[in-house]
Design a protein around this motif. Structure first.
Motif, PDB file in Angstrom:
ATOM      1  N   GLY A   1       0.820  -1.204   0.000  1.00  0.00           N
ATOM      2  CA  GLY A   1       0.000   0.000   0.000  1.00  0.00           C
ATOM      3  C   GLY A   1       0.855   1.255   0.000  1.00  0.00           C
ATOM      4  N   ALA A   2       0.367   2.268  -0.676  1.00  0.00           N
ATOM      5  CA  ALA A   2       1.113   3.518  -0.825  1.00  0.00           C
ATOM      6  C   ALA A   2       1.358   4.206   0.514  1.00  0.00           C
ATOM      7  N   ASP A   3       0.426   4.080   1.454  1.00  0.00           N
ATOM      8  CA  ASP A   3       0.592   4.732   2.754  1.00  0.00           C
ATOM      9  C   ASP A   3       1.794   4.192   3.517  1.00  0.00           C
ATOM     10  N   LYS A   4       2.090   2.906   3.372  1.00  0.00           N
ATOM     11  CA  LYS A   4       3.225   2.313   4.076  1.00  0.00           C
ATOM     12  C   LYS A   4       4.544   2.552   3.355  1.00  0.00           C
ATOM     13  N   VAL A   5       4.494   2.720   2.046  1.00  0.00           N
ATOM     14  CA  VAL A   5       5.711   2.863   1.257  1.00  0.00           C
ATOM     15  C   VAL A   5       6.155   4.315   1.141  1.00  0.00           C
ATOM     16  N   GLY A   6       5.212   5.221   1.047  1.00  0.00           N
ATOM     17  CA  GLY A   6       5.547   6.636   0.884  1.00  0.00           C
ATOM     18  C   GLY A   6       5.940   7.296   2.188  1.00  0.00           C
ATOM     19  N   ALA A   7       6.791   8.330   2.074  1.00  0.00           N
ATOM     20  CA  ALA A   7       7.162   9.133   3.238  1.00  0.00           C
ATOM     21  C   ALA A   7       5.928   9.869   3.753  1.00  0.00           C
ATOM     22  N   SER A   8       6.013  10.393   4.965  1.00  0.00           N
ATOM     23  CA  SER A   8       4.854  11.046   5.586  1.00  0.00           C
ATOM     24  C   SER A   8       4.379  12.267   4.797  1.00  0.00           C
ATOM     25  N   TYR A   9       5.257  12.896   4.050  1.00  0.00           N
ATOM     26  CA  TYR A   9       4.905  14.086   3.275  1.00  0.00           C
ATOM     27  C   TYR A   9       4.572  13.756   1.817  1.00  0.00           C
ATOM     28  N   ALA A  10       4.603  12.484   1.451  1.00  0.00           N
ATOM     29  CA  ALA A  10       4.363  12.076   0.066  1.00  0.00           C
ATOM     30  C   ALA A  10       3.024  11.364  -0.068  1.00  0.00           C
TER      31      ALA A  10
ATOM     32  N   GLY B   1       1.654  10.179 -31.893  1.00  0.00           N
ATOM     33  CA  GLY B   1       2.034  11.546 -32.233  1.00  0.00           C
ATOM     34  C   GLY B   1       1.287  12.622 -31.465  1.00  0.00           C
ATOM     35  N   LYS B   2       0.469  12.235 -30.495  1.00  0.00           N
ATOM     36  CA  LYS B   2      -0.309  13.206 -29.711  1.00  0.00           C
ATOM     37  C   LYS B   2       0.116  13.153 -28.253  1.00  0.00           C
ATOM     38  N   ILE B   3       0.033  14.282 -27.591  1.00  0.00           N
ATOM     39  CA  ILE B   3       0.387  14.389 -26.176  1.00  0.00           C
ATOM     40  C   ILE B   3      -0.830  14.044 -25.325  1.00  0.00           C
ATOM     41  N   HIS B   4      -0.596  13.211 -24.297  1.00  0.00           N
ATOM     42  CA  HIS B   4      -1.655  12.800 -23.371  1.00  0.00           C
ATOM     43  C   HIS B   4      -1.167  12.984 -21.938  1.00  0.00           C
ATOM     44  N   TYR B   5      -2.112  13.057 -21.018  1.00  0.00           N
ATOM     45  CA  TYR B   5      -1.806  13.135 -19.592  1.00  0.00           C
ATOM     46  C   TYR B   5      -2.324  11.873 -18.913  1.00  0.00           C
ATOM     47  N   ALA B   6      -1.469  11.243 -18.118  1.00  0.00           N
ATOM     48  CA  ALA B   6      -1.873  10.029 -17.408  1.00  0.00           C
ATOM     49  C   ALA B   6      -2.871  10.366 -16.317  1.00  0.00           C
ATOM     50  N   GLU B   7      -3.855   9.521 -16.164  1.00  0.00           N
ATOM     51  CA  GLU B   7      -4.866   9.690 -15.121  1.00  0.00           C
ATOM     52  C   GLU B   7      -4.334   9.106 -13.815  1.00  0.00           C
ATOM     53  N   VAL B   8      -4.582   9.812 -12.719  1.00  0.00           N
ATOM     54  CA  VAL B   8      -4.185   9.335 -11.396  1.00  0.00           C
ATOM     55  C   VAL B   8      -5.385   8.652 -10.774  1.00  0.00           C
ATOM     56  N   ALA B   9      -5.202   7.391 -10.384  1.00  0.00           N
ATOM     57  CA  ALA B   9      -6.280   6.638  -9.744  1.00  0.00           C
ATOM     58  C   ALA B   9      -6.536   7.223  -8.356  1.00  0.00           C
ATOM     59  N   ASN B  10      -7.712   6.979  -7.814  1.00  0.00           N
ATOM     60  CA  ASN B  10      -8.057   7.491  -6.481  1.00  0.00           C
ATOM     61  C   ASN B  10      -7.179   6.919  -5.385  1.00  0.00           C
ATOM     62  N   GLY B  11      -6.700   5.716  -5.566  1.00  0.00           N
ATOM     63  CA  GLY B  11      -5.871   5.129  -4.517  1.00  0.00           C
ATOM     64  C   GLY B  11      -5.175   3.864  -4.968  1.00  0.00           C
ATOM     65  N   ASN B  12      -4.010   3.645  -4.405  1.00  0.00           N
ATOM     66  CA  ASN B  12      -3.257   2.418  -4.636  1.00  0.00           C
ATOM     67  C   ASN B  12      -2.974   1.755  -3.296  1.00  0.00           C
ATOM     68  N   ASP B  13      -3.915   1.876  -2.391  1.00  0.00           N
ATOM     69  CA  ASP B  13      -3.691   1.377  -1.029  1.00  0.00           C
ATOM     70  C   ASP B  13      -4.294   0.005  -0.861  1.00  0.00           C
TER      71      ASP B  13
END
Length: 98
Positions: free
Chosen positions: A46-55, A86-98
């Motif tokens: 889960g992202a909460d355990k892997v990420g730093a407290s400010y991330a 040939g087109k620029i796209h932006y990746a979508e951020v999922a609501n959570g990876n926890d």
């Protein structure tokens, strides 16, 4: 392709436990954002355990057919821009990876 980004102001960072686990797992200069072991660690623990407290680490996916990508950063907040057909796209951020 999966990419780990920081989804808040403050910056990309790993918890002490994740730093200890990842130590020596990648070569200096290699982009940790795409490291398969980091991605697996986030998916497993889960992202909460892997990420730093400010991330707020998140996994975004871009098509394997993308010809190029860039991690754009503003005050620590990251987003992924990629080129597909040939087109620029932006990746979508999922609501959570926890």
């Amino acid at each position: 392709m999966k990419i780990v980004i920081n989804n808040c102001f403050g910056g990309f960072g790993l918890s002490k436990e994740a730093e200890n686990f990842m130590e020596g797992k990648w070569i200096d200069g290699e982009d940790i954002h795409c490291d398969p072991e980091l991605i697996a660690l986030i998916e497993r623990e889960g992202a909460d355990k892997v990420g730093a407290s400010y991330a707020d680490l998140r996994i975004v996916e871009i098509p394997d057919e993308a010809t190029d990508f860039l991690i754009d950063e503003y005050d620590g907040w990251e987003s992924v821009i990629y080129v597909l057909d040939g087109k620029i796209h932006y990746a979508e951020v999922a609501n959570g990876n926890d």
